[in-house]
Design a protein around this motif. Sequence first.
Motif, PDB file in Angstrom:
ATOM      1  N   LEU A  27       0.825  -1.207   0.000  1.00  0.00           N
ATOM      2  CA  LEU A  27       0.000   0.000   0.000  1.00  0.00           C
ATOM      3  C   LEU A  27       0.860   1.259   0.000  1.00  0.00           C
ATOM      4  CD1 LEU A  27      -2.797  -1.100   2.474  1.00  0.00           C
ATOM      5  CD2 LEU A  27      -3.030  -0.711   0.012  1.00  0.00           C
ATOM      6  N   GLN A  28       2.025   1.216   0.666  1.00  0.00           N
ATOM      7  CA  GLN A  28       2.944   2.354   0.619  1.00  0.00           C
ATOM      8  C   GLN A  28       3.486   2.553  -0.793  1.00  0.00           C
ATOM      9  OE1 GLN A  28       6.152   2.063   3.422  1.00  0.00           O
ATOM     10  NE2 GLN A  28       4.868   2.697   5.132  1.00  0.00           N
ATOM     11  N   ARG A  29       3.828   1.451  -1.467  1.00  0.00           N
ATOM     12  CA  ARG A  29       4.300   1.562  -2.854  1.00  0.00           C
ATOM     13  C   ARG A  29       3.226   2.165  -3.747  1.00  0.00           C
ATOM     14  NH1 ARG A  29       6.188  -3.529  -1.631  1.00  0.00           N
ATOM     15  NH2 ARG A  29       8.421  -3.567  -1.305  1.00  0.00           N
ATOM     16  N   GLN A  30       1.980   1.748  -3.531  1.00  0.00           N
ATOM     17  CA  GLN A  30       0.870   2.283  -4.308  1.00  0.00           C
ATOM     18  C   GLN A  30       0.707   3.784  -4.056  1.00  0.00           C
ATOM     19  OE1 GLN A  30      -2.887   0.588  -3.201  1.00  0.00           O
ATOM     20  NE2 GLN A  30      -3.915   1.346  -5.026  1.00  0.00           N
ATOM     21  N   ASP A  31       0.823   4.221  -2.802  1.00  0.00           N
ATOM     22  CA  ASP A  31       0.740   5.646  -2.485  1.00  0.00           C
ATOM     23  C   ASP A  31       1.875   6.420  -3.141  1.00  0.00           C
ATOM     24  OD1 ASP A  31      -1.501   5.231  -0.980  1.00  0.00           O
ATOM     25  OD2 ASP A  31      -0.500   5.453   0.968  1.00  0.00           O
ATOM     26  N   ARG A  32       3.084   5.861  -3.105  1.00  0.00           N
ATOM     27  CA  ARG A  32       4.238   6.531  -3.716  1.00  0.00           C
ATOM     28  C   ARG A  32       4.024   6.690  -5.217  1.00  0.00           C
ATOM     29  NH1 ARG A  32       9.746   7.531  -3.258  1.00  0.00           N
ATOM     30  NH2 ARG A  32      10.911   7.086  -5.144  1.00  0.00           N
ATOM     31  N   ASP A  33       3.528   5.638  -5.857  1.00  0.00           N
ATOM     32  CA  ASP A  33       3.276   5.693  -7.291  1.00  0.00           C
ATOM     33  C   ASP A  33       2.193   6.721  -7.604  1.00  0.00           C
ATOM     34  OD1 ASP A  33       3.681   4.661  -9.985  1.00  0.00           O
ATOM     35  OD2 ASP A  33       1.644   3.849  -9.781  1.00  0.00           O
ATOM     36  N   LYS A  34       1.171   6.778  -6.764  1.00  0.00           N
ATOM     37  CA  LYS A  34       0.088   7.733  -6.987  1.00  0.00           C
ATOM     38  C   LYS A  34       0.587   9.168  -6.836  1.00  0.00           C
ATOM     39  CE  LYS A  34      -3.941   6.398  -5.848  1.00  0.00           C
ATOM     40  NZ  LYS A  34      -5.137   5.978  -5.115  1.00  0.00           N
ATOM     41  N   VAL A  35       1.478   9.411  -5.868  1.00  0.00           N
ATOM     42  CA  VAL A  35       2.032  10.759  -5.684  1.00  0.00           C
ATOM     43  C   VAL A  35       2.872  11.150  -6.897  1.00  0.00           C
ATOM     44  CG1 VAL A  35       3.719  12.092  -4.357  1.00  0.00           C
ATOM     45  CG2 VAL A  35       1.967  10.782  -3.172  1.00  0.00           C
ATOM     46  N   LEU A  36       3.704  10.225  -7.376  1.00  0.00           N
ATOM     47  CA  LEU A  36       4.607  10.554  -8.474  1.00  0.00           C
ATOM     48  C   LEU A  36       3.905  10.639  -9.826  1.00  0.00           C
ATOM     49  CD1 LEU A  36       7.762   8.483  -7.548  1.00  0.00           C
ATOM     50  CD2 LEU A  36       7.446  10.947  -7.392  1.00  0.00           C
ATOM     51  N   HIS A  37       2.940   9.778 -10.071  1.00  0.00           N
ATOM     52  CA  HIS A  37       2.365   9.699 -11.408  1.00  0.00           C
ATOM     53  C   HIS A  37       0.938  10.225 -11.498  1.00  0.00           C
ATOM     54  CE1 HIS A  37       5.866   7.559 -12.699  1.00  0.00           C
ATOM     55  NE2 HIS A  37       5.725   6.728 -11.693  1.00  0.00           N
ATOM     56  N   GLY A  38       0.287  10.441 -10.395  1.00  0.00           N
ATOM     57  CA  GLY A  38      -1.058  10.993 -10.419  1.00  0.00           C
ATOM     58  C   GLY A  38      -2.133   9.929 -10.477  1.00  0.00           C
ATOM     59  N   ARG A  39      -3.355  10.412 -10.619  1.00  0.00           N
ATOM     60  CA  ARG A  39      -4.538   9.567 -10.622  1.00  0.00           C
ATOM     61  C   ARG A  39      -4.825   9.082 -12.029  1.00  0.00           C
ATOM     62  NH1 ARG A  39      -9.853  10.122 -11.635  1.00  0.00           N
ATOM     63  NH2 ARG A  39      -9.697  12.260 -12.323  1.00  0.00           N
ATOM     64  N   GLU A  40      -5.218   7.816 -12.149  1.00  0.00           N
ATOM     65  CA  GLU A  40      -5.588   7.276 -13.454  1.00  0.00           C
ATOM     66  C   GLU A  40      -6.917   7.885 -13.879  1.00  0.00           C
ATOM     67  OE1 GLU A  40      -5.687   3.087 -12.886  1.00  0.00           O
ATOM     68  OE2 GLU A  40      -3.516   2.917 -12.789  1.00  0.00           O
ATOM     69  N   THR A  41      -7.002   8.342 -15.112  1.00  0.00           N
ATOM     70  CA  THR A  41      -8.229   8.987 -15.580  1.00  0.00           C
ATOM     71  C   THR A  41      -9.107   8.052 -16.388  1.00  0.00           C
ATOM     72  OG1 THR A  41      -7.126   9.743 -17.595  1.00  0.00           O
ATOM     73  CG2 THR A  41      -7.117  11.243 -15.690  1.00  0.00           C
ATOM     74  N   GLY A  42      -8.564   6.967 -16.896  1.00  0.00           N
ATOM     75  CA  GLY A  42      -9.340   6.060 -17.730  1.00  0.00           C
ATOM     76  C   GLY A  42      -9.311   6.448 -19.203  1.00  0.00           C
ATOM     77  N   ILE A  43      -8.606   7.520 -19.528  1.00  0.00           N
ATOM     78  CA  ILE A  43      -8.489   7.965 -20.923  1.00  0.00           C
ATOM     79  C   ILE A  43      -7.261   7.301 -21.536  1.00  0.00           C
ATOM     80  CG2 ILE A  43      -8.140   9.947 -22.437  1.00  0.00           C
ATOM     81  CD1 ILE A  43      -9.466  11.654 -20.211  1.00  0.00           C
ATOM     82  N   ILE A  44      -7.468   6.599 -22.635  1.00  0.00           N
ATOM     83  CA  ILE A  44      -6.379   5.911 -23.330  1.00  0.00           C
ATOM     84  C   ILE A  44      -6.039   6.701 -24.584  1.00  0.00           C
ATOM     85  CG2 ILE A  44      -5.665   3.748 -24.416  1.00  0.00           C
ATOM     86  CD1 ILE A  44      -6.274   3.404 -21.471  1.00  0.00           C
ATOM     87  N   LYS A  45      -4.751   6.970 -24.777  1.00  0.00           N
ATOM     88  CA  LYS A  45      -4.286   7.671 -25.975  1.00  0.00           C
ATOM     89  C   LYS A  45      -3.347   6.755 -26.748  1.00  0.00           C
ATOM     90  CE  LYS A  45      -4.605  12.500 -24.768  1.00  0.00           C
ATOM     91  NZ  LYS A  45      -3.883  13.761 -24.757  1.00  0.00           N
ATOM     92  N   ARG A  46      -3.377   6.911 -28.043  1.00  0.00           N
ATOM     93  CA  ARG A  46      -2.471   6.147 -28.895  1.00  0.00           C
ATOM     94  C   ARG A  46      -1.357   7.065 -29.349  1.00  0.00           C
ATOM     95  NH1 ARG A  46      -3.928   2.427 -34.123  1.00  0.00           N
ATOM     96  NH2 ARG A  46      -1.862   1.499 -34.249  1.00  0.00           N
ATOM     97  N   LEU A  47      -0.133   6.615 -29.144  1.00  0.00           N
ATOM     98  CA  LEU A  47       1.042   7.381 -29.540  1.00  0.00           C
ATOM     99  C   LEU A  47       1.318   7.175 -31.021  1.00  0.00           C
ATOM    100  CD1 LEU A  47       3.345   6.655 -26.476  1.00  0.00           C
ATOM    101  CD2 LEU A  47       1.897   8.642 -26.875  1.00  0.00           C
ATOM    102  N   PRO A  48       2.115   8.063 -31.636  1.00  0.00           N
ATOM    103  CA  PRO A  48       2.427   7.918 -33.066  1.00  0.00           C
ATOM    104  C   PRO A  48       3.114   6.590 -33.416  1.00  0.00           C
ATOM    105  CG  PRO A  48       3.036  10.099 -32.318  1.00  0.00           C
ATOM    106  CD  PRO A  48       2.610   9.325 -31.117  1.00  0.00           C
ATOM    107  N   ASN A  49       3.827   6.004 -32.448  1.00  0.00           N
ATOM    108  CA  ASN A  49       4.504   4.735 -32.738  1.00  0.00           C
ATOM    109  C   ASN A  49       3.571   3.539 -32.566  1.00  0.00           C
ATOM    110  OD1 ASN A  49       4.238   4.543 -29.986  1.00  0.00           O
ATOM    111  ND2 ASN A  49       6.436   4.379 -29.562  1.00  0.00           N
ATOM    112  N   GLY A  50       2.310   3.782 -32.231  1.00  0.00           N
ATOM    113  CA  GLY A  50       1.328   2.715 -32.113  1.00  0.00           C
ATOM    114  C   GLY A  50       1.099   2.228 -30.698  1.00  0.00           C
ATOM    115  N   ALA A  51       1.882   2.707 -29.741  1.00  0.00           N
ATOM    116  CA  ALA A  51       1.721   2.282 -28.348  1.00  0.00           C
ATOM    117  C   ALA A  51       0.544   3.010 -27.716  1.00  0.00           C
ATOM    118  CB  ALA A  51       2.991   2.577 -27.562  1.00  0.00           C
TER     119      ALA A  51
END
Length: 181
Positions: free
Chosen positions: A79-103
Motif C-alpha cells: 500500500l505504501q508503494r501504491q501511495d508513492r506511485d500515486k504521488v509521483l504519477h497521479g490519478r488514473e483517468t481512464g483515458i487511453i491515448k495512442r502514440l504515433p509509434n502505435g503504443a
Amino acid sequence: MIDGRARHLLDRPRNRPVRTALGVSWISFYLVALIGAANDIIAVRFHVSVESVTWAVRVGLFIVPPTAYVITKRWALGLQRQDRDKVLHGRETGIIKRLPNGAFIEVHEPLGQDRLHVLTQHEQYQAIGPDPAANGEGPDGGFRFARRLRAVLSRSLYGEGTQITKPTAREYQEITSRHGS
C-alpha cells in the motif's frame, strides 16, 4: 528537552508496517488461544476429538502469528508503494491515448494538494545506531548492552525494508515536469 513536533496519534496503519504487523500478530495469537479455550465445544460441534482440536491450536499458536505478521507487513508495504506511485504519477483517468509509434498509454491526472498532503504528511523515522560514546569510555560505559539492544530494536522497527521512502520534492518536480511537456 521539549519536543514541539505535531503528534499524529492516528497514523495510517500502512505508514507503520511493523507496528501494524505486530498488532495483527498479537490479535491472531489471542484469537487462536481463544479458540483453544473452547476446544471441547468445537470438538462436539464439529464431531472431532478434543485432542485433535488441542493439537491444531498448539500448532496454530506457533504458525498463525508469524504468518499474520509477514502477510500484514507485506500488505502495508504494498500500500505504501501504491501511495508513492500515486504521488509521483497521479490519478488514473481512464483515458487511453495512442502514440504515433502505435503504443497505447493511459493519461494520468495530477493529484490535488489536499490528497498529496494526506499521502506524504507522515514522518519517516530513521533507525538509530549505538551511541558513539558507548565504546567503553566515559561514565556511561556500563549501559553498552542497553544501547545495543535499543539500536537492534530500532533497526527492526525503522531499518531497511520496514518502510517505503516517500517521494522527495525533487522527484515529484522531475516527474511533473516530464509529464507536463
